[in-house]
Write a protein that holds these residues in place. Structure first.
Motif, PDB file in Angstrom:
ATOM      1  N   LYS A 194       0.899  -0.988   0.206  1.00 19.27           N
ATOM      2  CA  LYS A 194      -0.227  -0.177  -0.135  1.00 19.27           C
ATOM      3  C   LYS A 194       0.747   1.404   0.000  1.00 19.27           C
ATOM      4  N   ARG A 195       0.374   2.205  -0.780  1.00 21.95           N
ATOM      5  CA  ARG A 195       1.221   3.574  -1.137  1.00 21.95           C
ATOM      6  C   ARG A 195       0.510   4.600  -0.247  1.00 21.95           C
ATOM      7  N   PHE A 232      -1.939   8.204  15.530  1.00 22.80           N
ATOM      8  CA  PHE A 232      -2.097   8.226  14.067  1.00 22.80           C
ATOM      9  C   PHE A 232      -1.562   7.103  13.068  1.00 22.80           C
ATOM     10  N   PRO A 233      -0.331   6.707  13.288  1.00 24.92           N
ATOM     11  CA  PRO A 233       0.084   5.689  12.561  1.00 24.92           C
ATOM     12  C   PRO A 233      -0.883   4.379  12.615  1.00 24.92           C
ATOM     13  N   LYS A 234      -1.205   4.269  13.658  1.00 24.71           N
ATOM     14  CA  LYS A 234      -2.126   2.927  13.927  1.00 24.71           C
ATOM     15  C   LYS A 234      -3.378   3.045  13.270  1.00 24.71           C
ATOM     16  N   VAL A 235      -3.964   3.904  13.149  1.00 20.79           N
ATOM     17  CA  VAL A 235      -5.400   4.365  12.575  1.00 20.79           C
ATOM     18  C   VAL A 235      -5.224   4.286  11.045  1.00 20.79           C
ATOM     19  N   VAL A 236      -3.935   5.068  10.558  1.00 22.78           N
ATOM     20  CA  VAL A 236      -3.476   4.955   8.949  1.00 22.78           C
ATOM     21  C   VAL A 236      -3.542   3.347   8.552  1.00 22.78           C
ATOM     22  N   GLU A 237      -2.764   2.697   9.467  1.00 24.87           N
ATOM     23  CA  GLU A 237      -2.477   1.243   9.293  1.00 24.87           C
ATOM     24  C   GLU A 237      -3.824   0.564   8.990  1.00 24.87           C
ATOM     25  N   LYS A 238      -4.672   0.601  10.087  1.00 26.08           N
ATOM     26  CA  LYS A 238      -5.883  -0.010  10.091  1.00 26.08           C
ATOM     27  C   LYS A 238      -6.734   0.424   8.892  1.00 26.08           C
ATOM     28  N   LEU A 278       5.012   8.958  10.786  1.00 25.80           N
ATOM     29  CA  LEU A 278       4.270   8.012   9.706  1.00 25.80           C
ATOM     30  C   LEU A 278       5.497   7.452   9.037  1.00 25.80           C
ATOM     31  N   ILE A 279       6.291   7.984   8.534  1.00 26.85           N
ATOM     32  CA  ILE A 279       7.226   7.516   7.547  1.00 26.85           C
ATOM     33  C   ILE A 279       8.055   6.456   8.498  1.00 26.85           C
ATOM     34  N   LYS A 280       8.563   6.806   9.660  1.00 22.05           N
ATOM     35  CA  LYS A 280       9.236   5.907  10.582  1.00 22.05           C
ATOM     36  C   LYS A 280       8.293   4.502  10.946  1.00 22.05           C
ATOM     37  N   ASN A 294       9.734  -0.169   8.018  1.00 14.87           N
ATOM     38  CA  ASN A 294      10.102  -1.611   7.878  1.00 14.87           C
ATOM     39  C   ASN A 294       8.870  -2.551   7.591  1.00 14.87           C
ATOM     40  N   SER A 295       7.773  -1.805   7.351  1.00 19.10           N
ATOM     41  CA  SER A 295       6.669  -2.715   7.057  1.00 19.10           C
ATOM     42  C   SER A 295       6.525  -3.379   5.753  1.00 19.10           C
ATOM     43  N   ASN A 296       6.102  -4.410   5.423  1.00 14.94           N
ATOM     44  CA  ASN A 296       5.820  -5.301   4.541  1.00 14.94           C
ATOM     45  C   ASN A 296       4.645  -4.892   3.629  1.00 14.94           C
ATOM     46  N   ASN A 297       3.717  -4.110   4.361  1.00 19.62           N
ATOM     47  CA  ASN A 297       2.397  -4.106   4.023  1.00 19.62           C
ATOM     48  C   ASN A 297       2.061  -2.355   3.283  1.00 19.62           C
TER      49      ASN A 297
END
Length: 188
Positions: A2-3, A178-184, A18-20, A24-27
């Motif tokens: 995902k981009r 914020f990062p966790k919500v973006v990931e979800k 968010l960048i950090k 290291n995410s594969n998703n």
């Protein structure tokens, strides 16, 4: 993979977080940072983290399709406004329906709308003697801070809190959630 494309106007602490988070995410990954401020610290933060970063002017986003074309080339799955201060243009919202989100430093619908950003929000919270505040992550629509709410997190405001104290509490909530919500959202 995902981009994510981030829009920011200032220092870029949320963008950096968010960048950090996704480095290291594969998703998912942050593929680009765009800013309306050619002197914004977010440009340096993105470049230091090896993420493409560009600035644009009002003509490029609102009078031409330059920014829209950059976005189309980037093919984002999600566009994240992280301290972006200009009204987001309708042509981009139409091209990316339900793919543009924002983080607001208050519990919407309170303290939202034109001119309500950053310290202006925190000063209003303190002046109004609120006992709690927080963050709201919401979809962006054609009106300031009126899109559907995705997530809210709260914190207490005590009588002795200054606007700076409130800002620090809000910053902690943004960094945590914020990062966790973006990931979800990316994997919903």
């Amino acid at each position: 993979m995902k981009r994510i494309v981030i829009f920011a106007s200032g220092s870029g602490s949320n963008a950096e977080n968010l960048i950090k988070f996704f480095q290291n995410s594969n998703n998912a990954s942050v593929v680009q940072v765009l800013t309306n401020n050619p002197h914004a610290k977010v440009l340096d933060r993105a470049k230091n983290l090896k993420v493409s970063a560009l600035s644009f002017n009002r003509i490029a986003i609102s009078k031409t399709e330059d920014v829209l074309n950059i976005l189309k080339a980037s093919k984002p799955d999600l566009i994240v406004l992280a301290g972006y201060l200009w009204k987001f243009p309708d042509n981009i919202l139409e091209a990316f329906p339900n793919k543009v989100i924002n983080v607001h430093p208050a519990l919407l619908p309170k303290f939202g709308g034109k001119g309500m950003y950053g310290m202006h929000v925190h000063e209003a919270v303190v002046a109004n003697k609120e006992t709690e505040t927080g963050i709201t992550i919401h979809y962006v629509n054609e009106h300031y801070d009126e899109g559907a709410i995705i997530f809210q997190a709260k914190c207490d405001v005590i009588a002795t809190d200054t606007a700076e104290d409130v800002a620090a509490k809000i910053h902690e909530l943004e960094m945590e959630h914020f990062p966790k919500v973006v990931e979800k959202l990316l994997h919903a």
